[in-house]
Scaffold this motif. Structure first.
Motif, PDB file in Angstrom:
ATOM      1  N   SER A 259     -18.127  46.157   6.042  1.00 16.50           N
ATOM      2  CA  SER A 259     -19.321  45.565   6.651  1.00 16.50           C
ATOM      3  C   SER A 259     -19.537  46.022   8.080  1.00 16.50           C
ATOM      4  CB  SER A 259     -19.225  44.032   6.594  1.00 16.50           C
ATOM      5  OG  SER A 259     -19.128  43.571   5.255  1.00 16.50           O
ATOM      6  N   LEU A 260     -18.474  46.420   8.762  1.00 21.20           N
ATOM      7  CA  LEU A 260     -18.602  46.918  10.133  1.00 21.20           C
ATOM      8  C   LEU A 260     -19.199  48.323  10.189  1.00 21.20           C
ATOM      9  CD1 LEU A 260     -15.448  45.950  12.242  1.00 21.20           C
ATOM     10  CD2 LEU A 260     -17.820  45.295  12.672  1.00 21.20           C
ATOM     11  N   ARG A 261     -19.073  49.045   9.078  1.00 22.90           N
ATOM     12  CA  ARG A 261     -19.622  50.405   9.064  1.00 22.90           C
ATOM     13  C   ARG A 261     -21.142  50.371   9.159  1.00 22.90           C
ATOM     14  NH1 ARG A 261     -16.296  52.409   3.704  1.00 22.90           N
ATOM     15  NH2 ARG A 261     -14.188  52.042   4.534  1.00 22.90           N
ATOM     16  N   LYS A 262     -21.716  51.412   9.647  1.00 25.23           N
ATOM     17  CA  LYS A 262     -23.176  51.491   9.730  1.00 25.23           C
ATOM     18  C   LYS A 262     -23.783  51.414   8.341  1.00 25.23           C
ATOM     19  CE  LYS A 262     -26.322  51.856  12.963  1.00 25.23           C
ATOM     20  NZ  LYS A 262     -26.363  50.897  14.083  1.00 25.23           N
ATOM     21  N   THR A 263     -23.113  52.045   7.376  1.00 25.00           N
ATOM     22  CA  THR A 263     -23.608  52.010   5.996  1.00 25.00           C
ATOM     23  C   THR A 263     -23.507  50.631   5.376  1.00 25.00           C
ATOM     24  OG1 THR A 263     -21.422  52.765   5.277  1.00 25.00           O
ATOM     25  CG2 THR A 263     -23.150  54.447   5.532  1.00 25.00           C
ATOM     26  N   GLY A 264     -22.695  49.770   5.963  1.00 27.35           N
ATOM     27  CA  GLY A 264     -22.567  48.399   5.476  1.00 27.35           C
ATOM     28  C   GLY A 264     -23.403  47.417   6.262  1.00 27.35           C
ATOM     29  N   GLY A 265     -24.207  47.922   7.197  1.00 26.02           N
ATOM     30  CA  GLY A 265     -25.066  47.054   8.003  1.00 26.02           C
ATOM     31  C   GLY A 265     -24.498  46.699   9.349  1.00 26.02           C
ATOM     32  N   GLY A 266     -23.249  47.095   9.622  1.00 22.94           N
ATOM     33  CA  GLY A 266     -22.601  46.701  10.855  1.00 22.94           C
ATOM     34  C   GLY A 266     -22.885  47.606  12.032  1.00 22.94           C
ATOM     35  N   LYS A 267     -22.055  47.457  13.047  1.00 22.00           N
ATOM     36  CA  LYS A 267     -22.291  48.155  14.316  1.00 22.00           C
ATOM     37  C   LYS A 267     -21.706  49.558  14.337  1.00 22.00           C
ATOM     38  CE  LYS A 267     -20.289  44.791  16.557  1.00 22.00           C
ATOM     39  NZ  LYS A 267     -19.718  43.973  17.654  1.00 22.00           N
ATOM     40  N   GLY A 268     -21.077  49.976  13.246  1.00 19.88           N
ATOM     41  CA  GLY A 268     -20.571  51.342  13.172  1.00 19.88           C
ATOM     42  C   GLY A 268     -19.181  51.517  13.741  1.00 19.88           C
ATOM     43  N   LEU A 269     -18.356  50.480  13.630  1.00 19.85           N
ATOM     44  CA  LEU A 269     -16.999  50.534  14.157  1.00 19.85           C
ATOM     45  C   LEU A 269     -15.997  50.836  13.050  1.00 19.85           C
ATOM     46  CD1 LEU A 269     -16.586  47.487  16.584  1.00 19.85           C
ATOM     47  CD2 LEU A 269     -16.752  49.902  17.183  1.00 19.85           C
ATOM     48  N   LEU A 270     -15.002  51.642  13.377  1.00 18.40           N
ATOM     49  CA  LEU A 270     -13.833  51.795  12.514  1.00 18.40           C
ATOM     50  C   LEU A 270     -12.865  50.679  12.873  1.00 18.40           C
ATOM     51  CD1 LEU A 270     -12.259  53.484  10.424  1.00 18.40           C
ATOM     52  CD2 LEU A 270     -11.324  54.795  12.357  1.00 18.40           C
ATOM     53  N   LEU A 271     -12.477  49.896  11.885  1.00 16.57           N
ATOM     54  CA  LEU A 271     -11.722  48.671  12.154  1.00 16.57           C
ATOM     55  C   LEU A 271     -10.474  48.936  12.993  1.00 16.57           C
ATOM     56  CD1 LEU A 271     -12.032  45.666  11.376  1.00 16.57           C
ATOM     57  CD2 LEU A 271     -10.487  46.086   9.475  1.00 16.57           C
ATOM     58  N   GLY A 272      -9.736  49.995  12.656  1.00 11.57           N
ATOM     59  CA  GLY A 272      -8.493  50.251  13.368  1.00 11.57           C
ATOM     60  C   GLY A 272      -8.615  51.159  14.571  1.00 11.57           C
ATOM     61  N   GLY A 273      -9.814  51.678  14.850  1.00 15.59           N
ATOM     62  CA  GLY A 273      -9.992  52.586  15.972  1.00 15.59           C
ATOM     63  C   GLY A 273      -9.255  53.904  15.782  1.00 15.59           C
ATOM     64  N   VAL A 274      -9.259  54.722  16.783  1.00 13.38           N
ATOM     65  CA  VAL A 274      -8.514  55.988  16.816  1.00 13.38           C
ATOM     66  C   VAL A 274      -7.977  56.166  18.233  1.00 13.38           C
ATOM     67  CG1 VAL A 274      -9.857  57.133  14.997  1.00 13.38           C
ATOM     68  CG2 VAL A 274     -10.619  57.300  17.376  1.00 13.38           C
ATOM     69  N   PRO A 275      -7.048  57.099  18.440  1.00 15.79           N
ATOM     70  CA  PRO A 275      -6.554  57.308  19.812  1.00 15.79           C
ATOM     71  C   PRO A 275      -7.692  57.570  20.790  1.00 15.79           C
ATOM     72  CG  PRO A 275      -5.142  58.451  18.256  1.00 15.79           C
ATOM     73  CD  PRO A 275      -6.314  57.933  17.471  1.00 15.79           C
ATOM     74  N   GLY A 276      -7.719  56.802  21.857  1.00 15.17           N
ATOM     75  CA  GLY A 276      -8.759  56.941  22.870  1.00 15.17           C
ATOM     76  C   GLY A 276      -9.954  56.041  22.652  1.00 15.17           C
ATOM     77  N   VAL A 277     -10.055  55.442  21.440  1.00 17.93           N
ATOM     78  CA  VAL A 277     -11.160  54.525  21.136  1.00 17.93           C
ATOM     79  C   VAL A 277     -10.547  53.226  20.632  1.00 17.93           C
ATOM     80  CG1 VAL A 277     -13.257  54.117  19.802  1.00 17.93           C
ATOM     81  CG2 VAL A 277     -12.656  56.449  20.524  1.00 17.93           C
ATOM     82  N   PRO A 278     -10.828  52.088  21.269  1.00 20.85           N
ATOM     83  CA  PRO A 278     -10.156  50.834  20.903  1.00 20.85           C
ATOM     84  C   PRO A 278     -10.522  50.363  19.505  1.00 20.85           C
ATOM     85  CG  PRO A 278     -11.920  50.418  22.464  1.00 20.85           C
ATOM     86  CD  PRO A 278     -11.761  51.907  22.389  1.00 20.85           C
ATOM     87  N   PRO A 279      -9.609  49.622  18.869  1.00 20.76           N
ATOM     88  CA  PRO A 279      -9.895  49.059  17.551  1.00 20.76           C
ATOM     89  C   PRO A 279     -10.827  47.859  17.654  1.00 20.76           C
ATOM     90  CG  PRO A 279      -7.796  48.252  18.328  1.00 20.76           C
ATOM     91  CD  PRO A 279      -8.272  49.245  19.356  1.00 20.76           C
ATOM     92  N   ALA A 280     -11.260  47.377  16.505  1.00 21.22           N
ATOM     93  CA  ALA A 280     -12.097  46.179  16.472  1.00 21.22           C
ATOM     94  C   ALA A 280     -11.278  44.948  16.845  1.00 21.22           C
ATOM     95  CB  ALA A 280     -12.697  46.010  15.077  1.00 21.22           C
ATOM     96  N   ARG A 281     -11.982  43.968  17.357  1.00 19.20           N
ATOM     97  CA  ARG A 281     -11.352  42.685  17.669  1.00 19.20           C
ATOM     98  C   ARG A 281     -11.595  41.729  16.501  1.00 19.20           C
ATOM     99  NH1 ARG A 281     -12.968  41.639  24.064  1.00 19.20           N
ATOM    100  NH2 ARG A 281     -11.850  43.457  24.904  1.00 19.20           N
ATOM    101  N   VAL A 282     -10.518  41.232  15.933  1.00 15.55           N
ATOM    102  CA  VAL A 282     -10.586  40.375  14.755  1.00 15.55           C
ATOM    103  C   VAL A 282     -10.046  38.999  15.105  1.00 15.55           C
ATOM    104  CG1 VAL A 282      -9.788  40.025  12.379  1.00 15.55           C
ATOM    105  CG2 VAL A 282     -10.334  42.341  13.196  1.00 15.55           C
ATOM    106  N   VAL A 283     -10.790  37.967  14.719  1.00 18.24           N
ATOM    107  CA  VAL A 283     -10.368  36.583  14.910  1.00 18.24           C
ATOM    108  C   VAL A 283     -10.231  35.937  13.540  1.00 18.24           C
ATOM    109  CG1 VAL A 283     -10.993  34.322  15.843  1.00 18.24           C
ATOM    110  CG2 VAL A 283     -11.504  36.402  17.141  1.00 18.24           C
ATOM    111  N   VAL A 284      -9.082  35.327  13.307  1.00 13.57           N
ATOM    112  CA  VAL A 284      -8.826  34.635  12.040  1.00 13.57           C
ATOM    113  C   VAL A 284      -8.761  33.139  12.317  1.00 13.57           C
ATOM    114  CG1 VAL A 284      -7.250  34.345  10.094  1.00 13.57           C
ATOM    115  CG2 VAL A 284      -7.578  36.625  11.105  1.00 13.57           C
ATOM    116  N   LEU A 285      -9.633  32.393  11.671  1.00  7.94           N
ATOM    117  CA  LEU A 285      -9.649  30.935  11.820  1.00  7.94           C
ATOM    118  C   LEU A 285      -8.821  30.325  10.699  1.00  7.94           C
ATOM    119  CD1 LEU A 285     -13.457  30.374  12.579  1.00  7.94           C
ATOM    120  CD2 LEU A 285     -11.573  30.710  14.203  1.00  7.94           C
ATOM    121  N   GLY A 286      -7.612  29.884  11.034  1.00  9.94           N
ATOM    122  CA  GLY A 286      -6.726  29.299  10.042  1.00  9.94           C
ATOM    123  C   GLY A 286      -5.503  30.154   9.819  1.00  9.94           C
ATOM    124  N   GLY A 287      -4.332  29.561   9.935  1.00  6.05           N
ATOM    125  CA  GLY A 287      -3.090  30.303   9.816  1.00  6.05           C
ATOM    126  C   GLY A 287      -2.321  30.008   8.554  1.00  6.05           C
ATOM    127  N   GLY A 288      -3.033  29.607   7.480  1.00  4.68           N
ATOM    128  CA  GLY A 288      -2.377  29.360   6.200  1.00  4.68           C
ATOM    129  C   GLY A 288      -2.158  30.651   5.429  1.00  4.68           C
TER     130      GLY A 288
END
Length: 372
Positions: free
Chosen positions: A148-177
């Motif tokens: 969903s983050l990809r441009k083709t998925g409607g998102g902002k065009g981010l690679l979730l894990g990033g690459v060297p020199g480009v930061p990864p996405a910030r992920v927030v998880v609500l709930g630690g079960g």
């Protein structure tokens, strides 16, 4: 007992209530198993495989429901299915009744005994039949976010894990079960910048030790959720109150705090969703937008990987299903943990959180069953 396995009819649901392995176990214990033709096609299990396991293939769902004393499914019965249920028949499947009054009334009118996977407990207070699908859904949530983050998925065009020199996405998880932990494992493995929020301090300590400082843990409150939303590229909703509707942790007003084209993945959608703007979607059309935020709210996420999901689910449900087949309702009387799964019995709601959510009368399962 005669046990029935109908083909799942929910949109894009390819799992099956009993795998051939499970059918063989039921037959070995002296039970007769009716399997609707094609029920196992989604996991690559042909009718011939079920026959070899000792099952009997029948042509239609009508034959399964009419001939079986217990129905074993994966997803909640659809309207055409609950009308086939009858008094004295046992239904063993996921139900998620709290946000689904129509299904609840259908089951009440049928007079059946409906045992929900998601409220069966164990001696540690866990939910052993929900856990396998929670594990799958938690891992899939990160895959869904990545797409969903990809441009083709409607998102902002981010690679979730990033690459060297480009930061990864910030992920927030609500709930630690279970869901949150498995989502976090996937996200951390990809190198995401990850924060887990939970209201249990002991659980936050466990997560801190589990991830050895690779993730941030924060106590969940309105203030911390709002703060995390502002920086998040992805928010995964992984909260659960057993049997009850999920709490709405992110309101529509909070969406304005998020950056455009960020992604919400609501794994709690089966229980009504933990985002105010959530509504169930399908694998055919998994996402939609509200206020320029992408929402992924597929109500049967593990159905996308039916082979893995069906086998994992059957490994967990088999002992309980065999007990029900051997003893019928007496299995519910003998086993307090299985009894916790009883949601509807002969026209009465027997799960208190479901009754509260639907504003229906509630009778204790022990009273309904006549447990001394």
């Amino acid at each position: 007992m005669r046990v029935g396995v109908p083909k799942e009819i929910k949109v894009q649901e390819h799992r099956v209530g009993l795998t051939p392995m499970a059918v063989r176990e039921y037959v070995a214990h002296g039970h007769d198993v009716l399997v609707q033709t094609g029920a196992g096609a989604g996991i690559g299990a042909a009718d011939a495989t079920y026959l070899a396991a000792g099952g009997r293939i029948v042509d239609s769902a009508d034959e399964v429901f009419a001939g079986a004393e217990m129905i074993v499914k994966v997803k909640e019965p659809q309207p055409g299915e609950w009308k086939k249920l009858r008094k004295g028949q046992i239904l063993f499947t996921y139900l998620h009744l709290a946000p689904d009054p129509q299904q609840a009334h259908g089951l009440l009118e049928s007079g059946c005994t409906a045992v929900a996977y998601e409220t069966v407990t164990d001696e540690r207070g866990g939910l052993p039949l929900l856990a396998p699908m929670s594990e799958v859904a938690g891992r899939l949530a990160v895959e869904a976010a990545a797409f969903s983050l990809r441009k083709t998925g409607g998102g902002k065009g981010l690679l979730l894990g990033g690459v060297p020199g480009v930061p990864p996405a910030r992920v927030v998880v609500l709930g630690g079960g279970v869901v949150g932990t498995h989502a976090a494992r996937m996200a951390a493995g990809l190198g995401c910048e990850l924060t887990i929020l939970d209201r249990s301090l002991p659980r936050l300590r466990q997560l801190d030790e589990l991830f050895q400082g690779r993730v941030r843990t924060r106590y969940s409150s309105v203030a911390t959720i709002e703060e995390e939303l502002q920086a998040a590229d992805v928010v995964i909703g992984a909260v659960l109150i057993p049997g009850a509707s999920a709490p709405k942790l992110v309101t529509r007003a909070m969406l304005k705090l998020m950056r455009p084209r960020s992604v919400l993945v609501d794994v709690a959608i089966d229980q009504g969703g933990c985002f105010e703007t959530s509504r169930p979607t399908t694998h055919d059309a998994p996402t939609y937008e509200v206020d320029d935020i992408i929402h992924y709210c597929v109500a049967n996420m593990p159905g996308a990987v039916p082979a893995t999901s069906s086998h994992a689910l059957n490994h967990a449900t088999l002992p309980f299903g065999l007990a029900l087949a051997a003893k019928g309702e007496k299995a519910l009387i003998d086993d307090v943990h299985l009894r916790r799964g009883l949601n509807v019995h002969r026209g009465r709601v027997t799960c208190e959180p479901v009754a509260k959510a639907l504003k229906l009368p509630w009778v204790d399962a022990e009273d309904a069953l006549g447990v001394l």
